[in-house]
Design an enzyme around this catalytic site. Structure first.
Site, PDB file in Angstrom:
ATOM      1  N   LYS A   1       2.863 -14.126   4.994  1.00  0.00           N
ATOM      2  CA  LYS A   1       1.676 -13.327   4.748  1.00  0.00           C
ATOM      3  C   LYS A   1       1.329 -13.998   3.170  1.00  0.00           C
ATOM      4  O   LYS A   1       2.000 -14.217   2.237  1.00  0.00           O
ATOM      5  CB  LYS A   1       2.066 -12.125   4.497  1.00  0.00           C
ATOM      6  CG  LYS A   1       1.054 -11.059   4.185  1.00  0.00           C
ATOM      7  CD  LYS A   1       1.465  -9.549   3.958  1.00  0.00           C
ATOM      8  CE  LYS A   1       0.172  -8.662   3.815  1.00  0.00           C
ATOM      9  NZ  LYS A   1       0.653  -7.566   3.389  1.00  0.00           N
TER      10      LYS A   1
ATOM     11  N   THR B   1       0.824  -1.084  -0.119  1.00  0.00           N
ATOM     12  CA  THR B   1      -0.043   0.060  -0.049  1.00  0.00           C
ATOM     13  C   THR B   1       0.991   1.257  -0.043  1.00  0.00           C
ATOM     14  O   THR B   1       0.225   2.303  -0.452  1.00  0.00           O
ATOM     15  CB  THR B   1      -0.793   0.014   1.301  1.00  0.00           C
ATOM     16  OG1 THR B   1      -1.660  -1.164   1.336  1.00  0.00           O
ATOM     17  CG2 THR B   1      -1.907   1.201   1.202  1.00  0.00           C
TER      18      THR B   1
ATOM     19  N   TYR C   1       6.407 -12.870   2.083  1.00  0.00           N
ATOM     20  CA  TYR C   1       5.104 -12.722   1.346  1.00  0.00           C
ATOM     21  C   TYR C   1       4.928 -13.530   0.286  1.00  0.00           C
ATOM     22  O   TYR C   1       5.607 -13.434  -0.551  1.00  0.00           O
ATOM     23  CB  TYR C   1       5.111 -11.269   0.982  1.00  0.00           C
ATOM     24  CG  TYR C   1       3.751 -10.659   0.693  1.00  0.00           C
ATOM     25  CD1 TYR C   1       2.630 -11.424   0.602  1.00  0.00           C
ATOM     26  CD2 TYR C   1       3.633  -8.989   0.612  1.00  0.00           C
ATOM     27  CE1 TYR C   1       1.397 -10.799   0.568  1.00  0.00           C
ATOM     28  CE2 TYR C   1       2.473  -8.500   0.313  1.00  0.00           C
ATOM     29  CZ  TYR C   1       1.433  -9.269   0.103  1.00  0.00           C
ATOM     30  OH  TYR C   1       0.075  -8.697  -0.199  1.00  0.00           O
TER      31      TYR C   1
END
Length: 302
Positions: A158, A46, A133
């Site tokens: 994640k 983000t 991730y």
């Protein structure tokens, strides 16, 4: 390093000349922590990690560490080519972060053992706890996930794939390790609230909330309803806020970031636009987002 609550992924504000705006980043993070964030993941997805220089990642991390003042953990991102990721990891550690979110190498379809090697080589360059991730070209089998989870310093995984069956197998394989019960799993899908109930069903309670960046009241209300098994409120928010938000998000590639920045600006902090190759939302889309935010606040009685 244990997480709980809503995890905050701040945007990266840019000044009028396109440079990193440290003052507004500090304000954005301070407001998020004051609102009740359980952790800060700065300069990540983000936060336009893909568009930041290593020096900007280091500066953003330093700002986040100062703004949180030890109240919650701060993680920052590294990824891409292994030597670049090692340099980023060293910079993040130097800036005082509590941990590292390791994104996968891009545009390379590596074998499973190559992914293990990638994580090994980056973790060797830092003493920070690492959350890996899984997304893009990094699609782990349960065996590979268990190997990575067993590496020194790796504390979490994640998931950005959304393959529930794969993730369920991974959770079960890692939990079977000697220290597997302490390993942390995160739902890292865009607008993760939409899939949070499904992930909870396989033992993944933590998730990243992009909505928290611009509407922490809504994000916290959803998280509270989810943890308290208030299905009526969960379903109302999914139907009347998150679902329409996802529909808007999916109209233009990259809106998972662009809309978040627009939302932060709508709520009173001008964080500038996004860097290429992303594009800023159209005025029509910004107007629709504003109505969605207003309605979401009405739903929770804020």
């Amino acid at each position: 390093m244990k997480f709980q609550g809503v995890l905050f992924f701040p945007v990266t504000p840019f000044a009028a000349d396109g440079s990193l705006d440290e003052g507004r980043l500090a304000h954005h993070i301070e407001a998020g922590v004051a609102a009740g964030a359980g952790g800060v993941f700065v300069a990540c997805g983000t936060g336009e990690f893909h568009a930041l220089t290593p020096e900007e990642i280091e500066r953003a991390t330093r700002v986040a560490v100062g703004a949180t003042a030890g109240r919650v953990p701060v993680l920052a991102a590294a990824g891409g080519p292994v030597r670049v990721a090692r340099d980023q990891a060293a910079r993040v550690q130097r800036a005082g972060a509590d941990g590292l979110l390791l994104l996968p190498p891009y545009l390379v379809n590596a074998p499973q053992q190559g992914l293990v090697r990638y994580v090994e080589e980056v973790t060797d360059a830092t003493g920070l706890p690492v959350v890996f991730y899984q997304r893009g070209t990094a699609r782990l089998t349960e065996s590979t996930a268990a190997q990575i989870a067993a590496l020194p310093g790796v504390v979490g995984l994640k998931d950005g794939l959304g393959d529930i069956e794969r993730m369920h197998r991974i959770v079960r394989a890692v939990r079977a390790l000697p220290d597997g019960q302490d390993f942390q799993f995160f739902n890292g899908l865009p607008t993760a609230e939409m899939t949070a109930p499904a992930y909870r069903g396989i033992g993944v309670d933590l998730y990243s909330s992009a909505v928290f960046a611009f509407a922490p009241e809504i994000a916290l209300a959803f998280h509270r309803a989810l943890t308290e098994n208030d299905e009526a409120q969960v379903n109302t928010l999914l139907d009347e806020f998150y679902g329409p938000l996802v529909e808007l998000r999916d109209e233009v590639p990259g809106y998972s970031v662009s809309l978040v920045k627009a939302g932060v600006t709508l709520r009173g902090l001008d964080v500038g636009g996004v860097r290429a190759p992303l594009v800023d939302p159209t005025p029509e889309h910004v107007a629709r987002l504003a109505k969605l935010i207003d309605h979401g606040l009405e739903v929770i009685g804020a």
